[in-house]
Design a protein around this motif. Sequence first.
Motif, PDB file in Angstrom:
ATOM      1  N   ALA A  23      36.232  35.441  44.217  1.00 33.79           N
ATOM      2  CA  ALA A  23      36.170  36.897  45.086  1.00 33.79           C
ATOM      3  C   ALA A  23      35.801  36.771  46.291  1.00 33.79           C
ATOM      4  O   ALA A  23      36.332  37.508  47.155  1.00 33.79           O
ATOM      5  CB  ALA A  23      34.976  37.725  44.237  1.00 33.79           C
ATOM      6  N   TYR A  24      35.090  35.883  46.727  1.00 38.21           N
ATOM      7  CA  TYR A  24      34.893  35.483  48.167  1.00 38.21           C
ATOM      8  C   TYR A  24      36.060  35.025  48.889  1.00 38.21           C
ATOM      9  O   TYR A  24      36.346  35.520  50.173  1.00 38.21           O
ATOM     10  CB  TYR A  24      33.632  34.473  48.430  1.00 38.21           C
ATOM     11  CG  TYR A  24      33.182  34.476  49.711  1.00 38.21           C
ATOM     12  CD1 TYR A  24      32.479  35.356  50.623  1.00 38.21           C
ATOM     13  CD2 TYR A  24      33.602  33.157  50.460  1.00 38.21           C
ATOM     14  CE1 TYR A  24      32.640  35.261  51.769  1.00 38.21           C
ATOM     15  CE2 TYR A  24      33.315  32.962  51.859  1.00 38.21           C
ATOM     16  CZ  TYR A  24      32.869  33.886  52.417  1.00 38.21           C
ATOM     17  OH  TYR A  24      32.277  33.854  54.075  1.00 38.21           O
ATOM     18  N   THR A  27      38.378  38.099  49.231  1.00 41.23           N
ATOM     19  CA  THR A  27      37.790  39.166  49.947  1.00 41.23           C
ATOM     20  C   THR A  27      37.221  38.945  51.378  1.00 41.23           C
ATOM     21  O   THR A  27      37.234  39.617  52.300  1.00 41.23           O
ATOM     22  CB  THR A  27      37.162  40.200  49.312  1.00 41.23           C
ATOM     23  OG1 THR A  27      35.627  39.246  49.171  1.00 41.23           O
ATOM     24  CG2 THR A  27      37.541  40.503  47.928  1.00 41.23           C
ATOM     25  N   SER A  29      34.191  38.735  51.791  1.00 42.58           N
ATOM     26  CA  SER A  29      32.852  39.589  51.869  1.00 42.58           C
ATOM     27  C   SER A  29      32.135  39.011  50.900  1.00 42.58           C
ATOM     28  O   SER A  29      32.299  38.951  49.507  1.00 42.58           O
ATOM     29  CB  SER A  29      33.222  41.225  51.479  1.00 42.58           C
ATOM     30  OG  SER A  29      32.095  41.772  51.361  1.00 42.58           O
ATOM     31  N   ILE A  32      31.040  42.236  48.374  1.00 45.13           N
ATOM     32  CA  ILE A  32      32.088  42.414  47.124  1.00 45.13           C
ATOM     33  C   ILE A  32      32.102  41.316  46.246  1.00 45.13           C
ATOM     34  O   ILE A  32      32.008  41.300  45.157  1.00 45.13           O
ATOM     35  CB  ILE A  32      33.621  42.833  47.922  1.00 45.13           C
ATOM     36  CG1 ILE A  32      33.345  44.250  48.599  1.00 45.13           C
ATOM     37  CG2 ILE A  32      34.554  42.776  46.985  1.00 45.13           C
ATOM     38  CD1 ILE A  32      34.595  44.319  49.421  1.00 45.13           C
TER      39      ILE A  32
END
Length: 71
Positions: A23-24, A27, A29, A32
């Motif tokens: 996910a990092y 994104t 972020s 998030i």
Amino acid sequence: MPSDLAKTLTYLALHLTIGFSVAYVLTGSLAIAGGIALIEPCINAVAFFFHEKAWKRMGQRRTAGAALMAA
């Protein structure tokens, strides 16, 4: 600690790490990625725990059925 629970917790730790990393990367972020890493694997871990319980129960039924057939 029951082995089913220990297996579930180690699976959860692995899944959290992978989920956060992916996910990092996608994104950029931390917020998030952290949210995704906490929500999705936690739900998956609960599902996995009950999935393992169901498979164990099915195996016990199969063993009991085979014992009845052999008698």
